[in-house]
Design an enzyme around this catalytic site. Sequence first.
Site, PDB file in Angstrom:
ATOM      1  N   HIS A  12     -67.610  45.091 -14.908  1.00 18.73           N
ATOM      2  CA  HIS A  12     -66.866  44.727 -13.687  1.00 18.73           C
ATOM      3  C   HIS A  12     -67.491  45.414 -12.471  1.00 18.73           C
ATOM      4  O   HIS A  12     -66.970  45.330 -11.364  1.00 18.73           O
ATOM      5  CB  HIS A  12     -65.404  45.174 -13.796  1.00 18.73           C
ATOM      6  CG  HIS A  12     -64.644  44.499 -14.900  1.00 18.73           C
ATOM      7  ND1 HIS A  12     -64.675  43.145 -15.117  1.00 18.73           N
ATOM      8  CD2 HIS A  12     -63.802  44.999 -15.851  1.00 18.73           C
ATOM      9  CE1 HIS A  12     -63.906  42.846 -16.155  1.00 18.73           C
ATOM     10  NE2 HIS A  12     -63.373  43.950 -16.620  1.00 18.73           N
ATOM     11  N   ARG A  45     -63.387  33.157 -10.145  1.00 16.00           N
ATOM     12  CA  ARG A  45     -62.237  32.274 -10.334  1.00 16.00           C
ATOM     13  C   ARG A  45     -61.481  32.186  -9.029  1.00 16.00           C
ATOM     14  O   ARG A  45     -61.545  33.141  -8.217  1.00 16.00           O
ATOM     15  CB  ARG A  45     -61.358  32.905 -11.419  1.00 16.00           C
ATOM     16  CG  ARG A  45     -60.187  32.084 -11.840  1.00 16.00           C
ATOM     17  CD  ARG A  45     -59.409  32.790 -12.937  1.00 16.00           C
ATOM     18  NE  ARG A  45     -58.421  31.904 -13.497  1.00 16.00           N
ATOM     19  CZ  ARG A  45     -57.475  32.260 -14.342  1.00 16.00           C
ATOM     20  NH1 ARG A  45     -57.402  33.528 -14.743  1.00 16.00           N
ATOM     21  NH2 ARG A  45     -56.608  31.394 -14.799  1.00 16.00           N
ATOM     22  N   TRP A  54     -63.732  34.413 -21.963  1.00 19.80           N
ATOM     23  CA  TRP A  54     -64.324  33.096 -22.232  1.00 19.80           C
ATOM     24  C   TRP A  54     -65.843  33.195 -22.188  1.00 19.80           C
ATOM     25  O   TRP A  54     -66.543  32.710 -23.079  1.00 19.80           O
ATOM     26  CB  TRP A  54     -63.811  32.120 -21.167  1.00 19.80           C
ATOM     27  CG  TRP A  54     -63.926  30.671 -21.509  1.00 19.80           C
ATOM     28  CD1 TRP A  54     -64.352  30.109 -22.675  1.00 19.80           C
ATOM     29  CD2 TRP A  54     -63.583  29.584 -20.633  1.00 19.80           C
ATOM     30  NE1 TRP A  54     -64.301  28.747 -22.590  1.00 19.80           N
ATOM     31  CE2 TRP A  54     -63.839  28.411 -21.355  1.00 19.80           C
ATOM     32  CE3 TRP A  54     -63.086  29.499 -19.327  1.00 19.80           C
ATOM     33  CZ2 TRP A  54     -63.607  27.138 -20.796  1.00 19.80           C
ATOM     34  CZ3 TRP A  54     -62.862  28.240 -18.787  1.00 19.80           C
ATOM     35  CH2 TRP A  54     -63.110  27.079 -19.502  1.00 19.80           C
ATOM     36  N   LYS A  67     -60.092  39.404 -14.955  1.00 17.77           N
ATOM     37  CA  LYS A  67     -59.209  38.218 -14.998  1.00 17.77           C
ATOM     38  C   LYS A  67     -59.819  36.963 -14.377  1.00 17.77           C
ATOM     39  O   LYS A  67     -59.122  36.081 -13.896  1.00 17.77           O
ATOM     40  CB  LYS A  67     -57.834  38.488 -14.338  1.00 17.77           C
ATOM     41  CG  LYS A  67     -57.093  39.669 -14.904  1.00 17.77           C
ATOM     42  CD  LYS A  67     -56.789  39.483 -16.356  1.00 17.77           C
ATOM     43  CE  LYS A  67     -57.431  40.508 -17.203  1.00 17.77           C
ATOM     44  NZ  LYS A  67     -57.501  40.160 -18.610  1.00 17.77           N
ATOM     45  N   SER A  68     -61.144  36.916 -14.405  1.00 14.02           N
ATOM     46  CA  SER A  68     -61.825  35.749 -13.848  1.00 14.02           C
ATOM     47  C   SER A  68     -62.457  34.867 -14.914  1.00 14.02           C
ATOM     48  O   SER A  68     -63.115  33.877 -14.581  1.00 14.02           O
ATOM     49  CB  SER A  68     -62.940  36.194 -12.895  1.00 14.02           C
ATOM     50  OG  SER A  68     -62.407  36.958 -11.857  1.00 14.02           O
ATOM     51  N   GLY A  69     -62.315  35.241 -16.193  1.00 15.52           N
ATOM     52  CA  GLY A  69     -62.933  34.441 -17.254  1.00 15.52           C
ATOM     53  C   GLY A  69     -63.890  35.244 -18.123  1.00 15.52           C
ATOM     54  O   GLY A  69     -64.723  34.670 -18.831  1.00 15.52           O
TER      55      GLY A  69
END
Length: 296
Positions: A105, A127, A47, A42-44
Amino acid sequence: NGRQLVKYDGFWLPVLYFRPILSTQKYFRAKDNDIILATVPKSGTTWLKALTFSIVNRDVYTIDQSPLLTCNPHTLVPLLELDLYFHQENPNFQHISNPRIFSTHIPFKILPDSIRDSECKIIYICRNPLDQFISFRHFSLENNFEKDAVPLELDEAFDMFCQGIHSMGPFWDHMLGFWNAHLKNPEKVLFLKYEDLKVDIEFSVKKIAEFLGCAFSVEEEKQGLIEQIAKLCSFESLKNLEVNKTGHVHGAVKNSSFFRKGEVGGWTNYLTPAMVERFRKVLASKLDGSGLIFKI
Ligand code: A3P
């Protein structure tokens, strides 16, 4: 937060990832031209996958024929530990075209030796931890990973987060592992922040390309390729693609759940002043002096 965790070598790993991580450590052999994208969930990740895939393959596909238009970024760039686990009979991904891009991860110190020791490149994106926390919370509630796990109340989950007990946590040790590796060898590890990409995505696209040794030519810049890649990989375009509105990754995670708000600072709507104050102290005690700073 809906996931059972096990502590291994100082990190809280989801039980479901534990065997895949050990199998990755044991079997994965990095090649010198591999590209590894590393994140706390969930940090990018989504993207960064879309951007790196587009930058590296810009000679292979034109923007209007990009596989991103019809595939979720997570099916184009495999999650190293999970895919290795699923394909143990072919553990070194001979079937993937070069350069191979993987995401992971896995914390820096638990990575397979060959990733650290080979010439392969690592791109890390982090993030603001409070945005990451809120994003993870929505993601896990939406996907209901483990049917028997009772979702925690927000304040319970937050309390654990402050103690570093969350998927791949503590986040500060995860970040510092890659941050220190970046400081030691910036040619090997590029360190990005989600918030910086939000401020100037074209600058970041150029930076990633330069880091990977495939800088944009003047001609490409003139053609507007950097801008086109930034636009193709933007939250708005990816979220609105038909492929990302339906379907699942690995049969379990909704494609749509990777595209929620894509904003900076949403945490202010969820946390009380007392929670924020507590968190400031945690951050100060863990990151002060490291050079790694987040606006809270
Ligand atoms: P929010 O839940 O805050 O919206 P990951 O990709 O590591 O799983 O992280 C998901 C987070 O990144 C989600 O944050 C998601 O909306 C956001 N995101 C996904 N794709 C994005 C993109 N192309 N641009 C900006 N943010 C994006």
